[in-house]
Design a protein around this motif. Structure first.
Motif, PDB file in Angstrom:
ATOM      1  N   LEU A  74       0.817  -1.209   0.000  1.00 62.58           N
ATOM      2  CA  LEU A  74       0.000   0.000   0.000  1.00 62.58           C
ATOM      3  C   LEU A  74       0.851   1.260   0.000  1.00 62.58           C
ATOM      4  O   LEU A  74       0.323   2.366  -0.040  1.00 62.58           O
ATOM      5  CB  LEU A  74      -0.925  -0.009   1.218  1.00 62.58           C
ATOM      6  CG  LEU A  74      -1.786  -1.273   1.325  1.00 62.58           C
ATOM      7  CD1 LEU A  74      -2.643  -1.219   2.573  1.00 62.58           C
ATOM      8  CD2 LEU A  74      -2.642  -1.435   0.090  1.00 62.58           C
ATOM      9  N   PHE A 111      -3.208  -8.393  -9.587  1.00 64.81           N
ATOM     10  CA  PHE A 111      -2.884  -7.362  -8.611  1.00 64.81           C
ATOM     11  C   PHE A 111      -3.821  -6.172  -8.761  1.00 64.81           C
ATOM     12  O   PHE A 111      -4.293  -5.599  -7.769  1.00 64.81           O
ATOM     13  CB  PHE A 111      -1.424  -6.943  -8.760  1.00 64.81           C
ATOM     14  CG  PHE A 111      -0.973  -5.939  -7.748  1.00 64.81           C
ATOM     15  CD1 PHE A 111      -1.180  -6.166  -6.387  1.00 64.81           C
ATOM     16  CD2 PHE A 111      -0.358  -4.764  -8.128  1.00 64.81           C
ATOM     17  CE1 PHE A 111      -0.761  -5.249  -5.437  1.00 64.81           C
ATOM     18  CE2 PHE A 111       0.059  -3.829  -7.193  1.00 64.81           C
ATOM     19  CZ  PHE A 111      -0.143  -4.070  -5.843  1.00 64.81           C
ATOM     20  N   ASN A 150      -6.985  -6.956  -7.176  1.00 68.97           N
ATOM     21  CA  ASN A 150      -6.847  -6.857  -5.715  1.00 68.97           C
ATOM     22  C   ASN A 150      -6.969  -5.414  -5.244  1.00 68.97           C
ATOM     23  O   ASN A 150      -7.625  -5.137  -4.233  1.00 68.97           O
ATOM     24  CB  ASN A 150      -5.495  -7.431  -5.277  1.00 68.97           C
ATOM     25  CG  ASN A 150      -5.444  -8.942  -5.396  1.00 68.97           C
ATOM     26  OD1 ASN A 150      -4.384  -9.510  -5.572  1.00 68.97           O
ATOM     27  ND2 ASN A 150      -6.585  -9.604  -5.315  1.00 68.97           N
ATOM     28  N   LEU A 151      -6.339  -4.513  -5.978  1.00 66.34           N
ATOM     29  CA  LEU A 151      -6.395  -3.107  -5.576  1.00 66.34           C
ATOM     30  C   LEU A 151      -7.816  -2.562  -5.685  1.00 66.34           C
ATOM     31  O   LEU A 151      -8.293  -1.838  -4.811  1.00 66.34           O
ATOM     32  CB  LEU A 151      -5.439  -2.270  -6.440  1.00 66.34           C
ATOM     33  CG  LEU A 151      -3.952  -2.537  -6.245  1.00 66.34           C
ATOM     34  CD1 LEU A 151      -3.128  -1.630  -7.159  1.00 66.34           C
ATOM     35  CD2 LEU A 151      -3.554  -2.309  -4.792  1.00 66.34           C
ATOM     36  N   GLU A 162     -10.513  -4.344  -5.526  1.00 67.24           N
ATOM     37  CA  GLU A 162     -11.304  -5.001  -4.485  1.00 67.24           C
ATOM     38  C   GLU A 162     -11.158  -4.239  -3.175  1.00 67.24           C
ATOM     39  O   GLU A 162     -12.144  -3.982  -2.467  1.00 67.24           O
ATOM     40  CB  GLU A 162     -10.815  -6.445  -4.307  1.00 67.24           C
ATOM     41  CG  GLU A 162     -11.726  -7.297  -3.451  1.00 67.24           C
ATOM     42  CD  GLU A 162     -11.345  -8.772  -3.533  1.00 67.24           C
ATOM     43  OE1 GLU A 162     -12.034  -9.516  -4.239  1.00 67.24           O
ATOM     44  OE2 GLU A 162     -10.352  -9.177  -2.882  1.00 67.24           O
ATOM     45  N   LEU A 163      -9.921  -3.837  -2.874  1.00 67.61           N
ATOM     46  CA  LEU A 163      -9.681  -3.060  -1.660  1.00 67.61           C
ATOM     47  C   LEU A 163     -10.408  -1.723  -1.728  1.00 67.61           C
ATOM     48  O   LEU A 163     -11.043  -1.288  -0.748  1.00 67.61           O
ATOM     49  CB  LEU A 163      -8.174  -2.850  -1.476  1.00 67.61           C
ATOM     50  CG  LEU A 163      -7.737  -2.050  -0.248  1.00 67.61           C
ATOM     51  CD1 LEU A 163      -8.282  -2.661   1.028  1.00 67.61           C
ATOM     52  CD2 LEU A 163      -6.215  -1.980  -0.189  1.00 67.61           C
ATOM     53  N   PHE A 197     -13.943  -1.970  -0.802  1.00 66.92           N
ATOM     54  CA  PHE A 197     -14.215  -2.082   0.629  1.00 66.92           C
ATOM     55  C   PHE A 197     -14.099  -0.735   1.319  1.00 66.92           C
ATOM     56  O   PHE A 197     -14.814  -0.440   2.278  1.00 66.92           O
ATOM     57  CB  PHE A 197     -13.231  -3.057   1.293  1.00 66.92           C
ATOM     58  CG  PHE A 197     -13.312  -4.448   0.748  1.00 66.92           C
ATOM     59  CD1 PHE A 197     -14.444  -4.894   0.074  1.00 66.92           C
ATOM     60  CD2 PHE A 197     -12.245  -5.318   0.892  1.00 66.92           C
ATOM     61  CE1 PHE A 197     -14.514  -6.179  -0.441  1.00 66.92           C
ATOM     62  CE2 PHE A 197     -12.306  -6.610   0.387  1.00 66.92           C
ATOM     63  CZ  PHE A 197     -13.439  -7.041  -0.283  1.00 66.92           C
ATOM     64  N   VAL A 198     -13.176   0.081   0.827  1.00 63.67           N
ATOM     65  CA  VAL A 198     -12.796   1.278   1.563  1.00 63.67           C
ATOM     66  C   VAL A 198     -13.527   2.531   1.085  1.00 63.67           C
ATOM     67  O   VAL A 198     -14.077   3.287   1.891  1.00 63.67           O
ATOM     68  CB  VAL A 198     -11.270   1.487   1.457  1.00 63.67           C
ATOM     69  CG1 VAL A 198     -10.887   2.858   1.963  1.00 63.67           C
ATOM     70  CG2 VAL A 198     -10.552   0.392   2.224  1.00 63.67           C
ATOM     71  N   LEU A 206      -4.887   5.352   2.375  1.00 63.02           N
ATOM     72  CA  LEU A 206      -5.202   4.464   1.258  1.00 63.02           C
ATOM     73  C   LEU A 206      -5.422   5.239  -0.037  1.00 63.02           C
ATOM     74  O   LEU A 206      -5.704   4.662  -1.084  1.00 63.02           O
ATOM     75  CB  LEU A 206      -6.417   3.608   1.599  1.00 63.02           C
ATOM     76  CG  LEU A 206      -6.136   2.610   2.729  1.00 63.02           C
ATOM     77  CD1 LEU A 206      -7.405   1.952   3.206  1.00 63.02           C
ATOM     78  CD2 LEU A 206      -5.138   1.558   2.253  1.00 63.02           C
TER      79      LEU A 206
END
Lengths: 249, 249
Positions: free
Chosen positions: A83, A100, A103-104, A106-107, A110-111, A171
């Motif tokens: 991060l 990857f 994944n980013l 996906e994060l 969530f955020v 983030l």
DNA sequence: GCTGCAGTTTATAGTATGATTTTTAACGCG
DNA sequence: CGCGTTAAAAATCATACTATAAACTGCAGC
């Protein structure tokens, strides 16, 4: 490979970037030894001082670990601070790893909706104005251009700030990297297609304006979801051999 | 102040910790000049080499910024990478900032339920076994002791791993820091009170076992929520003058 | 002959010091 | 007001020396 380390950068930066990109790209595998002294065949020549400082910098990011007598080795991937802004920059400088990127996103999924929700509840008028100003710049500049990128970054950054949680704001770097990279892929896209993401941004803004937290969260989720799909689509399009503005060497 | 830098650590580490804690604690304000050379009155004496390497290490964390001619200064708080494991360690070494702890738990509340949800959907049998083993250790060790802390960390870490998103896993450090610190505050608590968090952990495990994503997410949200309340309560209890095992000097 | 511990060696990271170069903010001159 | 000069600080270079711990060596014991 794209060489991020321009000769106008400081020597320290050139060395750091060079080693980091070797690690991130997989040229230096986890567990591989990093030379004790500046390697003459590594594309740079630096003194031990700058080389050691570069290694300390990289160890701060979790990329390498030094142990006396055994040597300095590339740390396992699990130790990397993915991060960190620098790491993300290095990661996206090399070859693109679709997993990857997923994944980013996906994060982000969530955020960012939560950030938008909090922003709707906690924003000050000044913070709202900053978000609005960024949105205006997104509306009034040519799609998929540099000005849009800057405005978009400002938009998301302002929302993070308005959420009032400094830990959350860290983030921001994830948003920055995915955005920069997504825009790079879509540079030559049909401008009319920009209306969809633009509408997403407008909806989130309106919800924050009306202090409707749930609405802001839902709309932001849609925004991120749309962005992910556009990015993956653009990535596959490029891979199929389409011409972009970027050398693929 | 608690001096984290034990004399058994390397000189580099002592210097780094010392400066970092000064910054995190607020002794060195944002914009303040960091001395060019090792300051004789700073509690350590090191050569320029280790001192410079320490500064590079800190700049990698975003804590300081060096500009030629102007000097090296403490960076604005917004540039600090608050999610970095070292930064969290330094932050929690000093005086406790209740707002910051709330921010960290708020972030956990956004992230961990989603991690649990993904873990329920994506886990392998081996990953489930690791989570289960950690839970067992939580059940069979004395409450609020060192073995519990280790087991708890393992429990949450295993869930992150099972979620299968390396970028998400980097937030493990947030869990580690809040957990370490929460346990430190509750060391002398009535052991019977541990049944509540334990039940929370058991519910999450069961949901992951049954591959029920939504259930796992909901239960994890409850777990984090309960942990936050316990921590804040313990913090206020300590502030009211209660005796803990820790010197409050 | 094999095993295991103790002492020695040695490769590598860590620390120390002094000198030189580059950058650039600040100053002063015309 | 613009332009060259100055100097403060970071950046770079070079070369020592020290500390650590892994690996090796050899002797004592089974």
């Amino acid at each position: 490979m794209i060489n991020t380390a321009s000769s106008s950068d400081s020597l320290f930066r050139q060395v750091t970037d060079s080693i980091a990109i070797s690690i991130l790209s997989g040229d230096l595998e986890a567990g591989a030894l990093v030379p004790t002294e500046p390697d003459p065949g590594a594309g740079f020549s630096a003194s031990r001082s700058v080389y050691r400082e570069a290694l300390k910098y990289l160890s701060a990011k979790g990329l390498i670990e030094a142990r006396q007598r055994s040597g300095t080795r590339v740390a396992p991937r699990s130790a990397w601070n993915l991060l960190d802004p620098d790491i993300l920059r290095w990661a996206l400088a090399g070859k693109i790893d679709e997993d990857f990127v997923r994944n980013l996103y996906e994060l982000r999924l969530f955020v960012e909706p939560n950030a938008a929700r909090l922003a709707a509840l906690r924003r000050t008028p000044e913070q709202l104005a900053r978000i609005g100003a960024a949105l205006t710049r997104m509306e009034q500049n040519p799609p998929y251009g540099d000005a849009i990128i800057e405005a978009d970054l400002d938009y998301h950054g302002s929302i993070f700030d308005a959420a009032g949680n400094p830990a959350l704001t860290c983030l921001k770097s994830v948003v920055v990297s995915t955005l920069l990279w997504s825009m790079r892929l879509q540079r030559n896209k049909d401008p009319s297609l920009f209306s969809v993401p633009l509408a997403d941004h407008q909806r989130v803004y309106r919800a924050i304006e009306q202090q409707n937290g749930e609405q802001a969260g839902t709309c932001m989720a849609t925004l991120v979801y749309d962005a992910l799909h556009d990015t993956i689509a653009a990535l596959r399009h490029e891979r199929s051999g389409a011409v972009t503005g970027i050398s693929q060497k």
